[in-house]
Scaffold this active site. Structure first.
Site, PDB file in Angstrom:
ATOM      1  N   HIS B  12       0.800  -1.316  -0.104  1.00  0.00           N
ATOM      2  CA  HIS B  12       0.116   0.043  -0.188  1.00  0.00           C
ATOM      3  C   HIS B  12       0.890   1.253  -0.083  1.00  0.00           C
ATOM      4  O   HIS B  12       0.540   2.058   0.788  1.00  0.00           O
ATOM      5  CB  HIS B  12      -0.910  -0.136   1.233  1.00  0.00           C
ATOM      6  N   HIS B  59      -1.962   4.455  10.052  1.00  0.00           N
ATOM      7  CA  HIS B  59      -0.542   5.096   9.878  1.00  0.00           C
ATOM      8  C   HIS B  59      -0.537   6.394  10.587  1.00  0.00           C
ATOM      9  O   HIS B  59      -0.118   7.429  10.295  1.00  0.00           O
ATOM     10  CB  HIS B  59      -0.044   5.582   8.613  1.00  0.00           C
ATOM     11  N   HIS B 191      10.782  -3.359   4.217  1.00  0.00           N
ATOM     12  CA  HIS B 191      11.216  -1.920   3.733  1.00  0.00           C
ATOM     13  C   HIS B 191      11.250  -1.445   5.118  1.00  0.00           C
ATOM     14  O   HIS B 191      10.709  -1.767   6.182  1.00  0.00           O
ATOM     15  CB  HIS B 191       9.851  -1.066   2.930  1.00  0.00           C
ATOM     16  N   GLU B 238       4.623  -5.169   8.480  1.00  0.00           N
ATOM     17  CA  GLU B 238       3.298  -5.200   7.727  1.00  0.00           C
ATOM     18  C   GLU B 238       3.189  -6.483   7.371  1.00  0.00           C
ATOM     19  O   GLU B 238       1.813  -6.847   7.075  1.00  0.00           O
ATOM     20  CB  GLU B 238       3.402  -4.060   6.731  1.00  0.00           C
TER      21      GLU B 238
END
Lengths: 118, 278
Positions: B12, B59, B191, B238
């Site tokens: 995303h 977030h 990431h 995630e």
């Protein structure tokens, strides 16, 4: 069966945002959370010191914000998800701050990302 | 009875949303990721879902550190997207399915998951982008959001997220309606945005993780959350969303499609479609 909490461990170049960090960074992160609202972003840009004081940032946190340095903001307890709102408002993207944090130029940082795929 | 027709794992990255807003999907930088969407959409059309359960991480749009739930399930008639502060266009509201939400909530709590339930819930890019990518003309089928905390450690373990997903799968299987549910895991893969290790990507770990996710997902529980941080980066956690999605599908699955690409922005991006073996 009882399970103990995980023991914190050092991961190079990484701060794990745990309870201690969440307490340390609370004011700074709360300010950044406010930047979901465009009026608050405008208020910060119009009077940065005044806005930081409204959220009771520590002097160290205010200095970190002024420095525009992501590592300083993270060390002051900032969490990247909230800091992203401040960083974005300042016209920087995650590759700009990736370069800043790793001491690379933006082009070299992008090249490093490409390299990871090879 | 309701059935789970399949699962999608998808990144995303906000930059994907900005690229869509600027209609840059065919540009050389973006095309390697976006080309994967057509086969995924065609497969979704073929399995005809009429409801979605999506695992995602907020977030800092709906949840702040003042109240940070480990697991939160939406139970709203509609979900609003909103300004996140850094320039992504705000999406139109998304339809909810309160009846399915409460079925899932009731089943989870009966099975000892202590949840936060939300009759109002702003949904951020981690919810909105996968739906916009998979339904570019707008998603009209209703959605149940399941938010998993990845902001403040300690995060729930892989084992716990696996059981969460599995228990949601059971709740859907016990639903007397004839719903056809698609499960989405939004996030990853490796990431890291923050710290001197920013830009960390680990293709070898992602590849091994994906393979096990498909074939023997229960084995992934050997990784602690800190192992995942170390191997996949601070935001690579995630992957918990992918674990929950996979577990919801239950037993053996068939990999319909996979498209893994490095990099999108700072991220190893992936799109994975899975179908339960019958």
């Amino acid at each position: 069966m009882m399970t103990e909490p995980q023991t914190p461990r050092a991961i190079s170049g990484t701060i794990v945002f745990d309870g201690a960090e969440a307490m340390k960074g609370y004011a700074l992160n709360k300010m950044c959370y406010s930047f979901n609202d465009a009026a608050n972003r405008a208020a910060f840009l119009a009077d940065e010191n005044g806005y930081c004081n409204r959220f009771n940032l520590s002097s160290g946190q205010i200095e970190a914000v002024k420095s525009r340095n992501a590592l300083s903001m993270i060390r002051a307890g900032g969490n990247i998800y909230y800091l992203a709102k401040l960083i974005g408002m300042l016209g920087l993207n995650v590759q700009d701050i990736g370069a800043q944090q790793t001491g690379l130029s933006v082009d070299d940082f992008k090249a490093k990302l490409l390299q990871a795929g090879l | 009875m309701a059935t789970i027709v399949g699962g999608i794992g998808v990144s995303h990255v906000p930059a994907l949303g900005l690229a869509m807003a600027k209609n840059m999907q065919a540009d050389p930088y973006w095309e390697p990721f976006f080309k994967g969407l057509a086969p995924a959409r065609a497969w979704i059309d073929s399995v005809r879902p009429d409801a979605v359960v999506i695992f995602y991480n907020d977030h800092g749009l709906n949840f702040f550190l003042d109240k940070m739930p480990t697991f939160a399930v939406g139970a709203a008639p509609a979900y609003l997207n909103a300004d996140e502060g850094w320039g992504l266009p705000v999406s139109a509201p998304f339809p909810g399915d309160p009846a399915l939400s409460w079925r899932i909530i009731n089943h989870l709590i009966a099975n000892e998951f202590d949840l936060t339930t939300c009759q109002e819930m702003l949904v951020d890019h981690a919810f909105a982008l996968p739906l916009k990518m998979l339904w570019p003309d707008g998603v009209t089928i209703p959605i149940v959001p399941v938010a998993i905390n990845t902001v403040q450690h300690p995060l729930p373990s892989i084992h716990r997220c696996f059981n969460l997903g599995r228990t949601i799968g059971e709740a859907i299987a016990a639903d007397p309606s004839d719903r056809r549910v698609l499960v989405i895991g939004s996030g990853g893969l490796s990431h890291q945005l923050d710290g001197e290790r920013a830009g960390f990507i680990n293709k070898a770990f992602d590849t091994a993780f994906l393979e096990e996710l498909v074939t023997q997902p229960e084995r992934l529980s050997r990784y602690s959350v800190l192992d995942v941080v170390e191997q996949a980066g601070t935001q690579g956690v995630e992957l918990l969303m992918w674990v929950a999605m996979r577990a919801a599908l239950g037993g053996p699955v068939r990999q319909v499609y996979q498209n893994y690409h490095i990099p999108i922005s700072n991220t190893a991006a992936c799109l994975l479609a899975l179908e339960p073996s019958r």
